[in-house]
Design an enzyme around this catalytic site. Structure first.
Site, short mmCIF file in Angstrom:
data_model
loop_
_atom_site.label_atom_id
_atom_site.label_comp_id
_atom_site.label_asym_id
_atom_site.label_seq_id
_atom_site.Cartn_x
_atom_site.Cartn_y
_atom_site.Cartn_z
N HIS A 323 0.81 -1.22 0.00
CA HIS A 323 0.00 0.00 0.00
C HIS A 323 0.85 1.27 0.00
O HIS A 323 0.30 2.36 -0.18
CB HIS A 323 -0.89 0.00 1.24
CG HIS A 323 -0.10 0.07 2.51
ND1 HIS A 323 0.67 -0.99 2.95
CD2 HIS A 323 0.09 1.06 3.41
CE1 HIS A 323 1.28 -0.65 4.07
NE2 HIS A 323 0.95 0.59 4.38
N ASP A 324 2.14 1.16 0.22
CA ASP A 324 3.03 2.33 0.28
C ASP A 324 3.89 2.49 -0.97
O ASP A 324 4.76 3.36 -1.02
CB ASP A 324 3.96 2.24 1.49
CG ASP A 324 3.31 2.70 2.77
OD1 ASP A 324 2.32 3.46 2.70
OD2 ASP A 324 3.76 2.30 3.86
#
Length: 555
Positions: A323-324
């Protein structure tokens, strides 16, 4: 427990599936997609935070560690989710954010009100005699890492967003609170924990100015006391269950420290996430830059980490996406000309390494960065701050956008593509982040006539059935080859060996076969251009564009 046979899937709840039409994914949405999850054949799901939060950093600013944020559902929904996943033998891994908490959290609010007990939960410091901030540290999200603490003469430390106040782990009460949170969720049936930026909890009690940005990280990252605090947390919580799986997100960590964090006899963590391999497209180590990835450096990092972690009995989480990060396909593959083949090659390159593979939702479909044309399409605080900083530094709006577009965390946070409809089958409302490319890339298409999902299933099956992959050692091969990442896996008895060749480019290089394997009878166990088959190894193999091939040789 054999960590080498496990495969973990990551779900970003906000973007998986929206059951109530508010445009935000939720727990009931995940429950409704359990038939799909069952098809994945994974062992555990890591869920990003869905605790009560003002969402300044998409849930990593937690205001209550014990409650489900109503936008995601209820505790009853969570308990049902755990039970239904257990029915298909899938465990639950929760994200624990203990370096900092939201400034909305009652601990911070009590501190603001002057409660001396809770003031000791945070790094509160006075300005320097000349009025400067307590230190010259910079927030990882841009700007100073200090903000005024209410109407006092104090400042609080926030290494991340100003709404995320760093917790002072020197305070034993803070450490007890962390163990209490973990034990609460263990009692709910949670058997896995991912610890956010865990190696920055070891800041000194006396904070000093840094001399430069690189040296600054050493003042609060990977310090020796982190090991002590993790051991203590292990003993007080998850370490009481030998089947619990833990992973620490380790910012700018070293191999030596990662070995210590994960060596079984140290009783700290099961494995670590390290990110060095995802910085090979950073110009001079700076994220907000745009340049092609450095393949030789990528290979060197893989080889060094794999070899030394193997020798030291440490354990790694294997991953390209989360997600990063922007999608790996855009960074290291070719999403235009060879989307399927480069997706499969990237998967092979990591799934056959020593460690535990993580698959980020949508990776198994070959998802790519969204096609956005305005900074207003993005919502992530980090990339919006970076865009403004780039402009302040003199970049044009066009150039600043082009940089942000390649590195934004929102790239991988786009809703999961379930079908080809306008909102990708994610919601009947307005999605919190706009999907693109769903006409071509979606679950419905992939399960009907795609090849990437099925290829992932082959890799998962091999990890669970081939001891060479789950338990084998690592040896680098063809280290100087400018296009091919090659390595060997072998068991202690050397009776079997696995040679893995991964072509990272869209042309057809030759790969020299190591001399001791030439002219051997062998078996191809996976090939993204063909089926498993028996072959006789020659002195070289010509690889097709983005081809991966794994060849098993038995003595």
């Amino acid at each position: 427990m054999n960590l080498g046979k496990k495969v973990i899937y990551q779900i970003y709840p906000k973007s998986f599936y929206d059951s109530d039409g508010d445009g935000i994914g939720d727990l009931r949405g995940i429950i409704s997609k359990i038939p799909y999850i069952a098809k994945l054949n994974i062992d555990m799901i890591w869920f990003n935070p869905f605790f009560v939060s003002p969402q300044h950093d998409n849930g990593y600013d937690i205001a209550d560690y014990y409650r489900i944020d109503p936008r995601f559902g209820t505790m009853e929904d969570f308990e049902e989710l755990v039970a239904k996943l257990k029915e298909i033998n899938v465990g639950v891994m929760l994200d624990m954010v203990f370096n900092h908490c939201s400034t909305d959290h009652e601990w911070f609010q009590k501190a603001l009100a002057g409660d001396p007990k809770y003031m000791k939960y945070f790094y509160l410091r006075k300005a320097k005699p000349n009025g400067d901030l307590p230190t010259n540290w910079q927030s990882k999200f841009g700007g100073p890492a200090w903000k005024k603490f209410g109407d006092t003469d104090l400042y609080y430390l926030h290494l991340y967003d100003k709404s995320q106040a760093d917790l002072d782990w020197h305070n034993p009460d803070v450490r007890k609170e962390a163990a209490k949170v973990v034990n609460f969720w263990r009692d709910k049936g949670v058997t896995g924990f991912r610890f956010d930026v865990l190696n920055v909890i070891g800041k000194d009690e006396v904070l000093v100015d840094s001399t430069d940005p690189v040296q600054e990280k050493t003042l609060y990252t990977d310090t020796p006391i982190v090991q002590k605090y993790i051991k203590e947390l292990n003993q007080a919580s998850f370490g009481q269950d030998s089947e619990t799986i833990t992973v620490g997100e380790m910012s700018s960590t070293s191999i030596a420290n990662s070995i210590e964090y994960t060596k079984p006899e140290n009783h700290e963590l099961s494995m670590v996430f390290s990110f060095h391999h995802l910085k090979v497209d950073y110009e001079n180590g700076q994220k907000w830059t745009k340049k092609p990835f450095d393949f030789m450096e990528l290979k060197r990092l893989f080889n060094e980490w794999q070899s030394k972690m193997d020798q030291g009995d440490g354990w790694q989480a294997l991953f390209w996406n989360n997600h990063d990060q922007p999608w790996a396909l855009n960074r290291f593959g070719d999403p235009v000309n060879y989307r399927e083949k480069s997706a499969e090659m990237l998967a092979t390159a990591t799934h056959l390494l020593r460690g535990t593979p993580y698959i980020y939702m949508g990776e198994e479909l070959g998802m790519i960065d969204p096609h956005y044309y305005s900074i207003h399409n993005y919502v992530d605080v980090e990339c919006l701050n970076a865009y403004q900083e780039l402009i302040d530094e003199g970049h044009s709006a066009h150039d600043a956008f082009e940089i942000v577009k390649t590195k934004s965390r929102d790239n991988s946070r786009v809703p999961m593509h379930w079908d080809a409809s306008q909102n990708a089958g994610f919601t009947v409302g307005k999605p919190w982040l706009k999907p693109t490319d769903q006409q071509e890339i979606n679950v419905e298409n992939e399960l009907t006539d795609g090849e990437i999902f099925n290829y992932y299933q082959k890799l998962i099956h091999l990890r669970k059935t081939e001891d060479l992959i789950s338990d084998g050692h690592f040896q680098a091969e063809l280290e100087d080859h400018p296009q091919v990442f090659a390595y060997r896996r072998y068991l202690d008895n050397q009776a079997e060996q696995l040679l893995v060749l991964n072509n990272f480019y869209g042309y057809e290089p030759w790969a020299i076969i190591p001399e001791d394997l030439q002219n051997k009878n062998a078996h191809v166990i996976i090939d993204n251009y063909g089926e498993a088959r028996d072959i006789k190894l020659k002195d070289a193999i010509q690889l097709k564009p983005y081809q991966s091939i794994a060849i098993k040789i038995t003595k």
